[in-house]
Motif scaffolding. Structure first.
Motif, mmCIF file in Angstrom:
data_model
loop_
_atom_site.group_PDB
_atom_site.id
_atom_site.type_symbol
_atom_site.label_atom_id
_atom_site.label_comp_id
_atom_site.label_asym_id
_atom_site.label_seq_id
_atom_site.Cartn_x
_atom_site.Cartn_y
_atom_site.Cartn_z
ATOM 1 N N UNK A 454 0.757 -1.252 0.051
ATOM 2 C CA UNK A 454 -0.086 -0.081 0.082
ATOM 3 C C UNK A 454 0.830 1.154 0.061
ATOM 4 N N UNK A 455 2.158 1.260 0.810
ATOM 5 C CA UNK A 455 2.937 2.414 0.586
ATOM 6 C C UNK A 455 3.454 2.789 -0.722
ATOM 7 N N UNK A 456 3.746 1.743 -1.379
ATOM 8 C CA UNK A 456 4.052 1.871 -2.627
ATOM 9 C C UNK A 456 3.044 2.231 -3.711
ATOM 10 N N UNK A 457 2.025 2.003 -3.463
ATOM 11 C CA UNK A 457 0.847 2.484 -4.090
ATOM 12 C C UNK A 457 0.469 4.150 -3.801
ATOM 13 N N UNK A 458 0.621 4.370 -2.458
ATOM 14 C CA UNK A 458 0.420 5.599 -2.083
ATOM 15 C C UNK A 458 1.712 6.544 -2.820
ATOM 16 N N UNK A 459 2.932 5.930 -2.566
ATOM 17 C CA UNK A 459 4.057 6.919 -3.092
ATOM 18 C C UNK A 459 3.984 7.230 -4.547
ATOM 19 N N UNK A 460 3.505 6.135 -5.278
ATOM 20 C CA UNK A 460 3.164 6.195 -6.975
ATOM 21 C C UNK A 460 2.153 7.347 -7.069
ATOM 22 N N UNK A 461 0.895 7.376 -6.333
ATOM 23 C CA UNK A 461 -0.012 8.447 -6.585
ATOM 24 C C UNK A 461 0.662 9.756 -6.365
ATOM 25 N N UNK A 462 1.426 9.864 -5.408
ATOM 26 C CA UNK A 462 2.047 11.113 -5.190
ATOM 27 C C UNK A 462 3.090 11.655 -6.400
ATOM 28 N N UNK A 463 3.559 10.749 -6.702
ATOM 29 C CA UNK A 463 4.678 10.894 -7.804
ATOM 30 C C UNK A 463 3.980 11.156 -9.167
ATOM 31 N N UNK A 464 2.913 10.583 -9.319
ATOM 32 C CA UNK A 464 2.095 10.920 -10.534
ATOM 33 C C UNK A 464 1.817 12.481 -10.563
ATOM 34 N N UNK A 465 1.163 12.627 -9.207
ATOM 35 C CA UNK A 465 0.561 14.188 -9.193
ATOM 36 C C UNK A 465 2.009 15.427 -9.469
ATOM 37 N N UNK A 466 3.210 14.802 -8.940
ATOM 38 C CA UNK A 466 4.261 15.466 -9.203
ATOM 39 C C UNK A 466 4.821 15.709 -10.740
ATOM 40 N N UNK A 467 4.773 14.290 -11.399
ATOM 41 C CA UNK A 467 5.084 14.277 -12.832
ATOM 42 C C UNK A 467 3.892 15.049 -13.659
ATOM 43 N N UNK A 468 2.761 15.087 -13.361
ATOM 44 C CA UNK A 468 1.935 15.835 -14.159
ATOM 45 C C UNK A 468 1.834 17.400 -13.954
#
Ligand SMILES: Cc1cc2nc3c(=O)[nH]c(=O)nc-3n(C[C@H](O)[C@H](O)[C@H](O)COP(=O)(O)OP(=O)(O)OC[C@H]3O[C@@H](n4cnc5c(N)ncnc54)[C@H](O)[C@@H]3O)c2cc1C
Length: 522
Positions: A454-468
């Motif tokens: 779940x932590x990887x999923x949470x981090x991925x969502x944060x990183x997506x926001x940063x990328x977009x």
């Protein structure tokens, strides 16, 4: 019958007919060859803002006044009320867990509503292809395209100077020669059979199948959605409606002639479990697991035979040669998810039109066709990367919704850049060759396919926001919007610097697009 043309186009879907019209406008002699006859049912129906912009741009650039009104709901209804279509105000996604029926609609964490247009007049559409493609082929003939339907081609020869096609029409042999052949026959189509170049896999993309039909008497999900306190940002059925579950998804597209297109795309495992090849019985088995859809389809009747596609995705091992090219829709297909088929096809038509315009009978023709092939393949792979990562997360809707923001950010940025006459800001589909966004998106998709915690999923969502963030012109990912994204002029105005534009440039753009009449005609 023995005829010579500049260009032979095989396949008279909207794409073959559109390129035929453009080639005529560019002064080329054109034959368009079709094995069937119009009107006929064909799948692939839902347009997007980028699709419609590309269609409008082509119709303007090549002076196709009959085609141009089809790029918006409002002008379509005025100019072609007899051509059936559906109103598409946005993208509606609901998550379901099969075998565990839950109340519908699911909570906001398990739905995603993305508005595509501020009001009906400039909204997108679902193309009722029987009517739509018929109009295109008629229009092509008016522009001087020789059209041969009910024609079976059984011989293809590529000599040094020209392409030769041989076959039969109404029992009579025909022979056609052309300087350039365009294959517009769709996946595993004419040249795939005639030249047998083979297929290449789409990396990291699951094997998928599809089952679909057209129905009458389909209900609406609006009443269930409206029973809730929050008013959705658009009527939820006036959309491409996606029902997502582990292993696949169902689309529902409603037309204004009482017909609804619906079908499922799913992995081989899912297809085997529900025995998709059985057709209608399999469809019913799946609806039985989805109470909201079972209710919506309670009175539905199929008006076409169910069609099963045992192998949905496709990538041709070669896309172009010295005297021939496959349209993107013949070169490959990923999935109906995110409606990438039309924009990829229209980008390809745009590129081929430019080649015909600038490089006809020059030594640049062959190298330009090679560049076209590389661009077509790179676009296809970008779509497959993103949609593959979405398939890997159909059981995890928060991650699915986050990943889909990569799509919405890239296409809304590209649309706005093109509308500002700055296409150079977004030269490739999904910005895949943008030096920042392209590699970031590829890396995020790879991580999404390999999530363990779940932590990887949470981090991925944060990183997506940063990328977009540098490309986000639509307030995507704003937690206050809780997965419902309206189209706000303010978001675009605030995003002006990301598009190297001023607020006044954006203001003018909104006026040009008819955005500001929202309050009068919504
Ligand atoms: C299940 C499914 C759903 C889809 N949904 C969407 C969507 O919602 N949005 C989107 O953007 N894209 C979607 N697509 C993709 C979309 O269908 C294609 O991008 C689009 O149809 C391409 O149009 P076309 O004119 O190139 O080809 P087609 O519409 O496939 O037309 C090909 C034509 O060629 C003819 N033909 C075939 N073989 C021969 C031959 N040997 N000789 C002569 N003629 C031949 C056929 O009869 C047909 O008329 C979907 C695809 C599938 C499979």
């Amino acid at each position: 019958m023995n005829r010579h043309y500049d260009i032979a186009i095989v396949g008279s879907g909207f794409a073959g007919s559109l390129l035929a019209m453009i080639a005529r406008r560019l002064g080329r002699s054109v034959v368009l060859i079709e094995r069937g006859r119009h009107p006929r049912m064909v799948i692939g129906e839902s347009s997007t803002p980028l699709t419609n912009l590309l269609l409008e741009e082509l119709a303007t650039r090549f002076d196709l006044p009959t085609i141009k009104p089809l790029s918006k709901w409002g002008t379509w209804q005025q100019a072609h009320p007899d051509v059936a279509c559906g109103l598409k105000r946005g993208f509606t996604f609901y998550h379901h867990t099969l075998e565990q029926p839950a109340p519908f609609p699911p909570d906001r964490n398990n739905q995603l509503l993305v508005v595509a247009s501020p009001h009906d007049r400039i909204a997108d559409t679902h193309w009722y292809r029987a009517d739509f493609d018929h109009l295109f082929v008629n229009e092509a003939q008016k522009l001087g395209v020789d059209y041969l339907d009910e024609t079976t081609l059984n011989q293809f020869t590529d000599s040094n100077a020209e392409i030769k096609l041989e076959g039969t029409r109404h029992g009579q042999p025909i022979a056609i020669s052309a300087k350039l052949l365009i294959d517009a026959t769709g996946p595993r189509g004419f040249l795939h059979q005639a030249r047998n170049p083979g297929e290449k896999p789409l990396p990291n993309f699951p094997h998928t199948q599809a089952l679909y039909s057209h129905f009458s008497d389909v209900g609406k999900i609006e009443p269930a959605q409206s029973a809730h306190e929050d008013k959705p940002p658009y009527p939820v059925d006036a959309a491409a409606v996606h029902h997502i579950f582990d292993g696949g998804w169902i689309w529902v597209l409603q037309f204004n002639n009482g017909i609804t297109s619906a079908g499922i795309a799913a992995t081989d495992e899912f297809a085997a479990k529900y025995n998709l090849r059985e057709g209608e019985a399999a469809w019913q088995r799946i609806l039985d697991e989805l109470p909201a859809l079972r209710k919506q389809f309670a009175d539905a009747k199929p008006v076409q035979p169910f069609r099963h596609i045992p192998q949905l995705s496709f990538r041709s091992a070669s896309i172009a040669g010295p005297r021939w090219a496959l349209l993107p829709s013949a070169a490959g297909f990923v999935d109906p998810l995110l409606s990438t088929g039309f924009p990829l096809t229209l980008l390809g038509i745009d590129r081929l039109a430019t080649i015909i315009e600038r490089d006809w009978e020059s030594s640049r023709l062959t190298p330009q066709l090679e560049i076209y092939a590389n661009q077509t393949e790179a676009d296809l792979l970008a779509a497959a990367r993103l949609i593959g990562s979405l398939y890997a997360n159909m059981n995890n809707f928060p991650v699915f919704a986050s990943l889909s923001l990569l799509y919405f950010a890239a296409v809304s940025y590209a649309e706005t850049a093109r509308r500002l006459n700055k296409p150079e800001l977004a030269p490739s589909f999904l910005l895949h060759n943008h030096p920042q966004f392209g590699p970031a998106c590829a890396h995020l998709c790879e991580r999404a396919r390999n999530l363990r915690t779940e932590e990887q999923a949470r981090q991925l969502s944060e990183d997506i926001l940063e990328a977009i963030a540098p490309f986000n012109v639509a307030g995507l990912g704003d937690p206050r919007r809780r997965n419902w994204y309206p189209v706000e002029a303010q978001d675009l105005l605030d995003a002006a610097p990301k598009l190297h534009a001023t607020r006044e440039d954006i203001h003018q753009l909104l006026l040009r697009c008819g955005f500001s009449t929202a309050s009068q005609s919504a």
